[in-house]
Design a protein around this motif. Structure first.
Motif, PDB file in Angstrom:
ATOM      1  N   ILE A   1     -64.489  29.834  22.199  1.00  0.00           N
ATOM      2  CA  ILE A   1     -63.181  28.911  22.474  1.00  0.00           C
ATOM      3  C   ILE A   1     -63.312  28.197  23.956  1.00  0.00           C
ATOM      4  CG2 ILE A   1     -60.849  29.325  23.478  1.00  0.00           C
ATOM      5  CD1 ILE A   1     -60.857  31.649  21.492  1.00  0.00           C
ATOM      6  N   GLY A   2     -63.901  28.929  24.923  1.00  0.00           N
ATOM      7  CA  GLY A   2     -64.153  28.280  26.268  1.00  0.00           C
ATOM      8  C   GLY A   2     -64.938  27.036  26.311  1.00  0.00           C
TER       9      GLY A   2
ATOM     10  N   PHE B   1     -61.230  30.431  43.231  1.00  0.00           N
ATOM     11  CA  PHE B   1     -62.067  31.507  42.737  1.00  0.00           C
ATOM     12  C   PHE B   1     -63.127  31.750  43.558  1.00  0.00           C
ATOM     13  CE2 PHE B   1     -65.805  31.825  40.222  1.00  0.00           C
ATOM     14  CZ  PHE B   1     -65.627  32.979  39.614  1.00  0.00           C
ATOM     15  N   THR B   2     -64.119  30.647  43.875  1.00  0.00           N
ATOM     16  CA  THR B   2     -65.337  30.970  44.461  1.00  0.00           C
ATOM     17  C   THR B   2     -64.992  31.193  45.959  1.00  0.00           C
ATOM     18  OG1 THR B   2     -65.266  28.309  45.290  1.00  0.00           O
ATOM     19  CG2 THR B   2     -66.295  28.993  43.149  1.00  0.00           C
ATOM     20  N   ALA B   3     -63.909  31.234  46.567  1.00  0.00           N
ATOM     21  CA  ALA B   3     -63.479  31.739  47.866  1.00  0.00           C
ATOM     22  C   ALA B   3     -63.471  33.121  47.934  1.00  0.00           C
ATOM     23  CB  ALA B   3     -62.376  31.157  48.449  1.00  0.00           C
ATOM     24  N   LEU B   4     -63.634  33.771  46.815  1.00  0.00           N
ATOM     25  CA  LEU B   4     -63.189  35.324  46.809  1.00  0.00           C
ATOM     26  C   LEU B   4     -64.572  35.958  46.728  1.00  0.00           C
ATOM     27  CD1 LEU B   4     -60.125  35.475  44.407  1.00  0.00           C
ATOM     28  CD2 LEU B   4     -60.131  35.487  46.866  1.00  0.00           C
ATOM     29  N   VAL B   5     -65.780  35.299  46.692  1.00  0.00           N
ATOM     30  CA  VAL B   5     -66.788  35.806  46.553  1.00  0.00           C
ATOM     31  C   VAL B   5     -67.284  36.866  47.770  1.00  0.00           C
ATOM     32  CG1 VAL B   5     -69.283  35.585  46.625  1.00  0.00           C
ATOM     33  CG2 VAL B   5     -67.829  33.891  45.348  1.00  0.00           C
ATOM     34  N   PRO B   6     -67.456  38.135  47.865  1.00  0.00           N
ATOM     35  CA  PRO B   6     -68.208  38.747  46.505  1.00  0.00           C
ATOM     36  C   PRO B   6     -67.353  39.838  45.941  1.00  0.00           C
ATOM     37  CG  PRO B   6     -69.071  39.900  48.270  1.00  0.00           C
ATOM     38  CD  PRO B   6     -67.961  39.013  48.864  1.00  0.00           C
ATOM     39  N   ASP B   7     -65.959  39.705  45.987  1.00  0.00           N
ATOM     40  CA  ASP B   7     -64.977  40.474  45.443  1.00  0.00           C
ATOM     41  C   ASP B   7     -64.749  40.363  43.815  1.00  0.00           C
ATOM     42  OD1 ASP B   7     -62.572  42.338  44.826  1.00  0.00           O
ATOM     43  OD2 ASP B   7     -61.840  41.969  46.496  1.00  0.00           O
ATOM     44  N   LEU B   8     -65.555  41.188  43.198  1.00  0.00           N
ATOM     45  CA  LEU B   8     -65.428  40.819  41.655  1.00  0.00           C
ATOM     46  C   LEU B   8     -64.151  41.185  40.980  1.00  0.00           C
ATOM     47  CD1 LEU B   8     -68.871  42.440  40.385  1.00  0.00           C
ATOM     48  CD2 LEU B   8     -68.329  40.208  40.642  1.00  0.00           C
ATOM     49  N   HIS B   9     -63.295  42.196  41.490  1.00  0.00           N
ATOM     50  CA  HIS B   9     -62.095  42.234  40.872  1.00  0.00           C
ATOM     51  C   HIS B   9     -61.232  41.300  41.174  1.00  0.00           C
ATOM     52  CE1 HIS B   9     -62.641  46.297  39.358  1.00  0.00           C
ATOM     53  NE2 HIS B   9     -63.588  46.467  40.317  1.00  0.00           N
ATOM     54  N   ARG B  10     -61.214  40.759  42.358  1.00  0.00           N
ATOM     55  CA  ARG B  10     -60.227  39.682  42.617  1.00  0.00           C
ATOM     56  C   ARG B  10     -60.592  38.095  42.144  1.00  0.00           C
ATOM     57  NH1 ARG B  10     -59.223  38.927  48.950  1.00  0.00           N
ATOM     58  NH2 ARG B  10     -57.816  37.463  47.933  1.00  0.00           N
ATOM     59  N   MET B  11     -62.128  38.225  42.097  1.00  0.00           N
ATOM     60  CA  MET B  11     -62.615  37.039  41.156  1.00  0.00           C
ATOM     61  C   MET B  11     -62.422  37.094  39.705  1.00  0.00           C
ATOM     62  SD  MET B  11     -66.487  36.644  42.801  1.00  0.00           S
ATOM     63  CE  MET B  11     -66.879  35.379  42.376  1.00  0.00           C
ATOM     64  N   GLY B  12     -62.281  38.298  39.348  1.00  0.00           N
ATOM     65  CA  GLY B  12     -62.068  38.536  37.664  1.00  0.00           C
ATOM     66  C   GLY B  12     -60.573  37.941  37.477  1.00  0.00           C
ATOM     67  N   GLU B  13     -59.474  38.171  38.364  1.00  0.00           N
ATOM     68  CA  GLU B  13     -58.296  37.686  38.402  1.00  0.00           C
ATOM     69  C   GLU B  13     -58.265  36.392  38.404  1.00  0.00           C
ATOM     70  OE1 GLU B  13     -56.048  40.101  41.227  1.00  0.00           O
ATOM     71  OE2 GLU B  13     -56.282  41.881  40.092  1.00  0.00           O
ATOM     72  N   ALA B  14     -58.929  35.784  39.415  1.00  0.00           N
ATOM     73  CA  ALA B  14     -58.741  34.500  39.696  1.00  0.00           C
ATOM     74  C   ALA B  14     -59.445  33.407  38.312  1.00  0.00           C
ATOM     75  CB  ALA B  14     -59.413  33.977  41.143  1.00  0.00           C
ATOM     76  N   ASN B  15     -60.436  34.165  38.105  1.00  0.00           N
ATOM     77  CA  ASN B  15     -61.205  33.474  36.785  1.00  0.00           C
ATOM     78  C   ASN B  15     -60.275  33.178  35.728  1.00  0.00           C
ATOM     79  OD1 ASN B  15     -63.351  34.007  34.213  1.00  0.00           O
ATOM     80  ND2 ASN B  15     -64.322  32.656  35.849  1.00  0.00           N
ATOM     81  N   ILE B  16     -59.358  34.231  35.413  1.00  0.00           N
ATOM     82  CA  ILE B  16     -58.415  34.183  34.172  1.00  0.00           C
ATOM     83  C   ILE B  16     -57.439  33.101  34.436  1.00  0.00           C
ATOM     84  CG2 ILE B  16     -56.428  35.436  33.180  1.00  0.00           C
ATOM     85  CD1 ILE B  16     -57.962  38.111  33.426  1.00  0.00           C
ATOM     86  N   ALA B  17     -57.154  32.959  35.726  1.00  0.00           N
ATOM     87  CA  ALA B  17     -55.949  31.851  36.292  1.00  0.00           C
ATOM     88  C   ALA B  17     -56.726  30.587  35.943  1.00  0.00           C
ATOM     89  CB  ALA B  17     -55.639  32.044  37.564  1.00  0.00           C
ATOM     90  N   LEU B  18     -58.111  30.372  36.379  1.00  0.00           N
ATOM     91  CA  LEU B  18     -58.750  29.270  36.254  1.00  0.00           C
ATOM     92  C   LEU B  18     -58.982  28.684  34.705  1.00  0.00           C
ATOM     93  CD1 LEU B  18     -60.999  26.943  36.724  1.00  0.00           C
ATOM     94  CD2 LEU B  18     -62.608  28.801  37.031  1.00  0.00           C
ATOM     95  N   TRP B  19     -59.333  29.757  33.834  1.00  0.00           N
ATOM     96  CA  TRP B  19     -59.722  29.351  32.349  1.00  0.00           C
ATOM     97  C   TRP B  19     -58.255  29.243  31.753  1.00  0.00           C
ATOM     98  CZ3 TRP B  19     -63.598  27.437  30.103  1.00  0.00           C
ATOM     99  CH2 TRP B  19     -64.762  27.627  30.447  1.00  0.00           C
ATOM    100  N   ARG B  20     -57.053  29.879  32.544  1.00  0.00           N
ATOM    101  CA  ARG B  20     -55.908  29.196  31.705  1.00  0.00           C
ATOM    102  C   ARG B  20     -55.624  27.786  31.676  1.00  0.00           C
ATOM    103  NH1 ARG B  20     -51.929  32.045  29.738  1.00  0.00           N
ATOM    104  NH2 ARG B  20     -52.714  34.005  30.468  1.00  0.00           N
ATOM    105  N   HIS B  21     -55.999  27.454  33.245  1.00  0.00           N
ATOM    106  CA  HIS B  21     -55.620  25.854  33.459  1.00  0.00           C
ATOM    107  C   HIS B  21     -56.606  25.109  32.464  1.00  0.00           C
ATOM    108  CE1 HIS B  21     -53.235  26.490  36.634  1.00  0.00           C
ATOM    109  NE2 HIS B  21     -53.944  27.233  37.489  1.00  0.00           N
ATOM    110  N   VAL B  22     -57.881  25.474  32.140  1.00  0.00           N
ATOM    111  CA  VAL B  22     -58.702  24.878  31.458  1.00  0.00           C
ATOM    112  C   VAL B  22     -58.459  25.033  29.942  1.00  0.00           C
ATOM    113  CG1 VAL B  22     -61.196  24.733  30.453  1.00  0.00           C
ATOM    114  CG2 VAL B  22     -60.986  25.327  32.719  1.00  0.00           C
ATOM    115  N   VAL B  23     -57.942  26.065  29.345  1.00  0.00           N
ATOM    116  CA  VAL B  23     -57.584  26.184  27.750  1.00  0.00           C
ATOM    117  C   VAL B  23     -56.260  25.255  27.785  1.00  0.00           C
ATOM    118  CG1 VAL B  23     -56.880  27.631  26.125  1.00  0.00           C
ATOM    119  CG2 VAL B  23     -58.779  28.380  27.541  1.00  0.00           C
ATOM    120  N   ASP B  24     -55.337  25.557  28.678  1.00  0.00           N
ATOM    121  CA  ASP B  24     -54.119  24.789  28.483  1.00  0.00           C
ATOM    122  C   ASP B  24     -54.362  23.358  28.648  1.00  0.00           C
ATOM    123  OD1 ASP B  24     -51.098  24.467  28.257  1.00  0.00           O
ATOM    124  OD2 ASP B  24     -51.168  24.043  30.672  1.00  0.00           O
ATOM    125  N   GLY B  25     -55.237  22.786  29.338  1.00  0.00           N
ATOM    126  CA  GLY B  25     -55.686  21.278  29.508  1.00  0.00           C
ATOM    127  C   GLY B  25     -56.298  20.860  28.184  1.00  0.00           C
TER     128      GLY B  25
END
Length: 241
Positions: A112-113, A139-163
């Motif tokens: 899908i992605g 998203f990239t500003a959150l390195v290396p916090d994987l848990h916060r990056m995971g949440e930001a990654n979902i937000a990023l891909w939501r924009h991509v999929v919506d777009g």
């Protein structure tokens, strides 16, 4: 087969869940007949109305074939069930009894992605493309916090999929990230190679911002297949519309 008598509250739900799990786990095989309503009611210590309601729901999921005047037989869920089976399982905290299910879900997500990234680059408005770029930066500003990056990654891909403008992709994405598909939890550590590829995410954002669909798809493929255990052979494994 022995069933566990159930509490009187939501008895139909309990009957439904136990029969569903017996079918999906293979305790009942495809084309096996189920016991009659009277026998099931006795086994579960419930009334026949609760059994009838449970059977109706199982039929709607594609797990049973109910014949008027004949036996109720089990269907092969792999051939007849849809994502609503996974939704049903997730609501009860169960998971599908399938080996490598997390891998399968991640492969579906990658398919899908990859195409959503291509379509987003080709279809999205300038405003949406810039939103993707900002989401990449956040998203990239959150390195290396994987848990916060995971949440930001979902937000990023939501924009991509919506777009991407593809409603089917958006609905599938929503099911995946909401935990509605019964695959169990995928911790951020399971996606570390993807999440920590900061350069790859920046390239993805740039490709979308510049309308380069093929490049966006290639970058998405690299990111979304980074943690898959099944070897990939490059862009030829991309799922295409």
């Amino acid at each position: 087969m022995t069933f566990v008598p159930v509490p009187r509250s939501s008895v139909s739900d309990h009957v439904f869940a136990q029969l569903r799990d017996a079918i999906v786990s293979g305790r009942y095989r495809p084309d096996d007949p189920l016991p009659g309503e009277r026998e099931l009611a006795a086994a579960f210590a419930v009334n026949r109305h609760a059994v009838r309601e449970a059977l109706r729901r199982l039929q709607q999921l594609g797990l049973l074939r109910v014949s008027q005047g004949g036996a109720t037989r089990v269907l092969d869920w792999r051939a007849h069930a849809g994502l609503d089976l996974a939704l049903s399982l997730a609501q009860s905290g169960d998971v599908l009894p399938v080996d490598n299910l997390v891998r399968d879900m991640m492969e579906m997500r990658a398919c899908i992605g990859v195409d959503a990234a291509r379509l987003c680059a080709e279809r999205a408005t300038a405003e949406v493309r810039q939103t993707v770029v900002r989401a990449v930066a956040e998203f990239t500003a959150l390195v290396p916090d994987l848990h916060r990056m995971g949440e930001a990654n979902i937000a990023l891909w939501r924009h991509v999929v919506d777009g991407s403008g593809n409603t089917a992709y958006l609905l599938a994405f929503n099911s995946l990230v909401a935990g509605a598909v019964a695959v169990g939890e995928v911790p951020p550590e399971r996606r570390a190679a993807e999440l920590l590829d900061v350069t790859g995410h920046r390239r993805l954002g740039a490709a979308i911002a510049e309308g380069r669909g093929a490049d966006a798809a290639a970058e998405a493929h690299t990111l979304l297949t980074a943690d898959l255990t099944t070897p990939t052979t490059g862009p030829e494994r991309q799922c295409r519309a």
